[in-house]
Structures are given as C-alpha cells and as structure tokens.
Design an enzyme around this catalytic site. Structure first.
Site, mmCIF file in Angstrom:
data_model
loop_
_atom_site.group_PDB
_atom_site.id
_atom_site.type_symbol
_atom_site.label_atom_id
_atom_site.label_comp_id
_atom_site.label_asym_id
_atom_site.label_seq_id
_atom_site.Cartn_x
_atom_site.Cartn_y
_atom_site.Cartn_z
ATOM 1 N N ASP A 229 1.058 -14.402 -8.582
ATOM 2 C CA ASP A 229 -0.240 -14.154 -7.997
ATOM 3 C C ASP A 229 -0.652 -15.273 -7.935
ATOM 4 O OD1 ASP A 229 1.294 -11.868 -9.651
ATOM 5 O OD2 ASP A 229 -0.266 -11.046 -8.465
ATOM 6 N N HIS A 231 -4.072 -15.013 -5.330
ATOM 7 C CA HIS A 231 -4.522 -14.805 -4.960
ATOM 8 C C HIS A 231 -5.733 -14.888 -4.372
ATOM 9 C CE1 HIS A 231 -3.586 -9.787 -6.092
ATOM 10 N NE2 HIS A 231 -3.055 -10.301 -7.346
ATOM 11 N N ASP A 258 1.616 -11.263 -3.987
ATOM 12 C CA ASP A 258 0.375 -11.630 -3.854
ATOM 13 C C ASP A 258 -0.244 -12.836 -3.641
ATOM 14 O OD1 ASP A 258 0.817 -8.867 -5.050
ATOM 15 O OD2 ASP A 258 -0.113 -8.861 -6.323
ATOM 16 N N ASP A 261 -5.490 -11.567 -1.124
ATOM 17 C CA ASP A 261 -6.372 -10.772 -1.757
ATOM 18 C C ASP A 261 -7.243 -10.396 -2.809
ATOM 19 O OD1 ASP A 261 -5.871 -8.182 0.535
ATOM 20 O OD2 ASP A 261 -4.781 -7.498 -0.380
ATOM 21 N N ARG A 262 -8.230 -10.321 -3.166
ATOM 22 C CA ARG A 262 -9.176 -10.520 -4.392
ATOM 23 C C ARG A 262 -9.809 -11.883 -3.796
ATOM 24 N NH1 ARG A 262 -10.434 -6.050 -8.181
ATOM 25 N NH2 ARG A 262 -8.805 -4.969 -8.202
ATOM 26 N N ASN A 290 2.978 -6.875 -3.874
ATOM 27 C CA ASN A 290 2.745 -4.559 -3.103
ATOM 28 C C ASN A 290 1.234 -5.162 -2.239
ATOM 29 O OD1 ASN A 290 1.267 -5.729 -6.162
ATOM 30 N ND2 ASN A 290 -0.152 -4.305 -5.721
ATOM 31 N N HIS A 291 0.807 -6.015 -2.354
ATOM 32 C CA HIS A 291 -0.269 -6.991 -1.683
ATOM 33 C C HIS A 291 0.411 -7.197 -0.353
ATOM 34 C CE1 HIS A 291 -4.709 -6.002 -4.265
ATOM 35 N NE2 HIS A 291 -3.420 -5.769 -5.430
ATOM 36 N N HIS A 339 8.634 -8.879 -7.634
ATOM 37 C CA HIS A 339 7.322 -9.307 -7.849
ATOM 38 C C HIS A 339 7.045 -8.415 -9.254
ATOM 39 C CE1 HIS A 339 3.406 -9.161 -6.796
ATOM 40 N NE2 HIS A 339 2.905 -8.013 -7.395
ATOM 41 N N ARG A 387 -0.944 2.198 -13.447
ATOM 42 C CA ARG A 387 -1.349 1.824 -12.125
ATOM 43 C C ARG A 387 -1.041 3.206 -11.191
ATOM 44 N NH1 ARG A 387 -0.751 -3.941 -11.367
ATOM 45 N NH2 ARG A 387 0.678 -4.676 -12.423
ATOM 46 N N HIS A 414 2.974 -9.974 -11.006
ATOM 47 C CA HIS A 414 1.930 -8.655 -11.000
ATOM 48 C C HIS A 414 1.357 -8.242 -11.563
ATOM 49 C CE1 HIS A 414 1.610 -4.661 -9.404
ATOM 50 N NE2 HIS A 414 2.545 -3.783 -10.147
#
Length: 485
Positions: A229, A231, A258, A261-262, A290-291, A339, A387, A414
């Site tokens: 990730d 991010h 990923d 995001d964030r 997943n993002h 991922h 999660r 992840h």
C-alpha cells in the site's frame, strides 16, 4: 450481566491497566493499547468503558468489525452509555454502512440532547444518508451504464501557451516526461488536464486487455520488486524510486493495491504509477486493492481530491479504470501476490481466480471480495474478519492453497506493519506495506521486496518516512468523514 468468573475479578488492577492502555493509545501504539484493554476486560468485563475504549483502538487500526463487536458489548452492559453508540456509529461509517451509523448517532443525540457535538454529527450523518439515497435513486444500473472513457477525447483539449509543466509529445509517454511530471508534482504543481486524461485513458486500454490473474516471468539473473500500500503518500513513493531505481524493463515493479485514499497526494501517486505503465507496460504491474473502489474513495479522500485537482469527469473515469485492474499476480509460477488474502472455502484453484468477472465494483462476499479484504490470523482455520468484510485465515489454509496450486509463497499487503512487513504462517506468507508513518501518525516503517530469479528468495528492504508539504491526511475527505477519522 456478568461476563466473567467473579473469582478472577480485580477491578483496581483493571483500572490501572486501563490507564496504561490510554497512555499507549495517546502514543499511537494502538495494538499495545488493545492488548492492555483486553487485560483490563479479563479482570473486569462488566465495565462498558473498557469495551468502548478498545473499540476506538480497533477503529484506529481499521479493524472495524472488531470495533463494532466491542462497542455493541459496551451498550449491552450499559444501554445509556453514549460513547458505546458513538464508537459503533463511527465504525459503521468507516465501512460505508450509513443507515446503521445513523441509528447509533440518533441514539447518541437521544442520550445527550444538549450536546452540540452530538447534534452536529447527527445532522451531518442525516445529510450523508439523504445524499446516498438520492445517488441510488438517480444511478443507472451498471449493465446500462455508458463508459465515460468513450465520451471523452483528450486531443480536443487545448493546452494554453502559458502552461509550463510536463508535456507529452504525440502519443508516447517517455521517461523524460514522467521525470518532469514527478518533479512538478514534488513542487506542488499540477499536470495539465489533457495529459492527465491521456495517461488515464491509455492505462485503461492496457489494463482492459490483461487477464484477471497475471503471470509474471522473471528471467534468471533478473529481479522483480513488489510494493505494498502507498495510500496517497507521494513523497514516500518518490523515496522508493530513489532507493530502488525508476521502473524500467530491467527494473520492474508490482504495486499491490491501495494506491489512493487516506494520504492527500493520491492524484500524484496514481498519475505517476499510470504514467510508468504507459511508458513501459512490463516496467509497472498494478493490482487492485480494496481502496480502488467507489465506496472507499467516497469516504477516504480520493474522490474529493480528484474533484479538487482535476474535475468531476475524472471521478467516474478513475472508477472505471479501477474496475479494469487485475486482482492477483503469479511470479514464475511460484509466488502468489494479492492485495488482501485467501478464501472462505478450500480448493480454490488459480483457474477459478482467472475466471472472476473483475470489471465491476467489488461485491461484499465471494472470491473477489476475499482477495481484496481478507487477512491472515495466527490461529489455524478460519475466523471472522476483524474488518467486518472478508475473513481471517490461518497457516493451514495458506499451506493447503499453496500445495493445491503448486506454489511456494503468498505475498499480500493491506495491513500496516511496524517494520513495514511481517513474515507469518511458518514463512509461507509475507505482508508488505509501503506507506511509512501511515496517516502521519502510526510511526511504522515502509518496506518493499526484491525477488531475484531463479531462487526468488525475498530480499526485504525497509525505509522510513520522508518529509512532505503540510497537507494533512484526509484533507480532501468530506468534512463529515473527517470528524470521525
């Protein structure tokens, strides 16, 4: 409602542990805080505060399923404990379960009618649910949806004479262009919309033609780098290239989902990765995380960032391109890279993964969901996901999957890890995470893995975060979601 054997009860020691847990939480040592809250709960399981506090720590680690379980326990113990409903509502919100979140914030308001903060959050939650209902009402079914990519033509967009940034001459994305673009991004300058559109559309064409499960061949004497990730941490991405070289045919990378995001430089990250893909398709492999999905991008900042830095049409365009990303890779028929993780059923063959229809938003269950969301667990067998999506799987599940598919190793991402990586399941599974000091608060290292053929022995390189401009994570997220992050 007793939750433990009174003989084991020790309320005063439990309170001491809670104080230590609170200190660990303040120091952003969330896993340590969870461990200490757990010890407090073991000594006094009838204290709603301990459960709600542990729920908050789980939320910080993005373990929203566990947070919901703990917060539910808190309100079962004390139905008038407003923080229990608040913590559960925030966890539901993080999972895009707006209607469930709304019920909890209504309960908070009922218990604290004069609390202005509770009123504000409830109002924002009501607005978000109304907006969601409106979007659902006007949305076109996926089967009838016309591709945005087919309705745009970058060649018609005029580049103003005063534009001094990176330019693509003709159709070919060169290394010189990518370097100039990254340098502009580093100095917080923008790429012209024409070139951004060209990169995204060309990447879409490449990704659409790929299989869902991509075979990667690394010749003897050559190497291959896997990153986890990122991010939206663009300056840390630049540091990876500083440490390990630019992507090229002789220095290929796989970024394992990923990308966005964030972090608040997600546009810069995704355009850089896509530009390298355009420059040389075998220099840059990309997997879906997943993002890379509408529901996550709506909450965690990418959608707002795209609107701010590019335009509304790019929101739909990125959503389309994300649906073209492959779901997994196999390196030299030996290393399975995905991922999230493995599956709720035994016997899944690589051919079944190849057969998944990936050209859609991720479903909430099934193989595609589990590839993107699942996590390893230390116990054998399978368990519920911390999660709240996917599942947790043990070493026996990993070994069986590898044996049945004649593979040696699972590499996945992840999950944030203190050292940037973790080796689990008797060496058969490695987690790699490439966003150091995640969200500017976790204090973790980042890592990447270099595999050299023919041995494919993992050489793990760790690195620390580098400075970035003073733009906070989630800066482009909806104010409503920032309240709870």
């Amino acid at each position: 409602m007793p939750t433990m054997d009174p003989a084991n009860s020790n309320p005063s020691r439990a309170e001491e542990l809670k104080v230590l847990a609170n200190e660990a939480f303040k120091a952003h040592k969330f896993a340590q805080a969870i461990d200490l809250y757990t010890q407090a709960i073991d000594l006094n399981g009838d204290n709603a505060v301990y459960w709600a506090n542990r729920a908050f720590a789980h939320t910080k680690l993005e373990e929203y399923g566990s947070a919901i379980i703990d917060a539910t326990k808190a309100v079962e113990i004390d139905p008038k404990y407003s923080k229990g409903y608040y913590r559960r509502g925030a966890a539901y919100l993080a999972m895009a379960k707006f209607k469930e979140a709304l019920k909890d914030f209504q309960q908070v308001k009922k218990l604290c009618p004069n609390d202005p903060d509770a009123s504000k959050k409830l109002k924002e939650c009501e607005k978000a649910v109304m907006k969601l209902k409106f979007e659902e009402a006007i949305s076109v079914p996926e089967s009838q949806r016309r591709s945005v990519a087919d309705s745009v033509d970058y060649t018609t967009i005029v580049v103003e004479p005063e534009y001094a940034g990176a330019r693509i001459e003709g159709d070919v994305v060169t290394l010189d262009f990518v370097k100039k673009m990254m340098d502009d991004f580093k100095n917080q300058k923008s790429l012209h919309r024409r070139y951004a559109l060209q990169i995204v559309l060309q990447t879409r064409e490449m990704l659409r033609s790929l299989p869902t499960l991509v075979d990667v061949n690394v010749p003897d004497g050559k190497h291959f780098t896997v990153c986890g990730d990122v991010h939206g941490q663009f300056y840390d991405l630049l540091n990876i290239f500083e440490l390990n070289g630019f992507p090229s045919e002789d220095n290929p990378y796989l970024f394992n989902g990923d990308f966005v995001d964030r972090g608040s430089f997600s546009v810069e990250v995704i355009l850089t990765l896509f530009a390298f893909k355009c420059m040389c398709p075998t220099a840059m492999y990309l997997a879906r995380g997943n993002h890379e999905s509408k529901s996550m991008n709506k909450i965690y900042g990418f959608e707002g960032e795209v609107r701010s830095k590019l335009s509304e049409i790019f929101v739909e365009l990125f959503a389309e391109v994300f649906c073209c990303l492959p779901l997994a890779h196999v390196i030299n028929n030996k290393i399975f890279v995905v991922h999230g993780g493995l599956f709720s059923v035994d016997g899944v063959k690589l051919s079944e993964i190849s057969a998944i229809d990936r050209f859609r938003e991720p479903p909430e269950e099934g193989l595609m969901c589990e590839l993107l969301w699942s996590d390893p667990q230390p116990q054998l067998g399978r368990g519920p996901s911390k999660r709240g999506v996917g599942l947790s799987f043990g070493a026996d599940v990993t070994k069986k999957f590898l044996k049945e598919n004649n593979l040696d190793l699972v590499v996945r991402s992840h999950e944030v890890k203190d050292e940037g990586y973790e080796i689990e399941h008797d060496g058969k599974l490695i987690t790699v995470f490439s966003a150091p000091n995640y969200c500017d608060q976790m204090g973790n290292k980042g890592a990447f893995i270099r595999f050299e053929a023919p041995s494919l022995k993992p050489n793990i390189v760790t690195f620390s975060a580098v400075p970035h401009p003073d733009v906070k994570p989630m800066a482009y997220a909806n104010n409503f979601f920032r309240m709870f992050s």
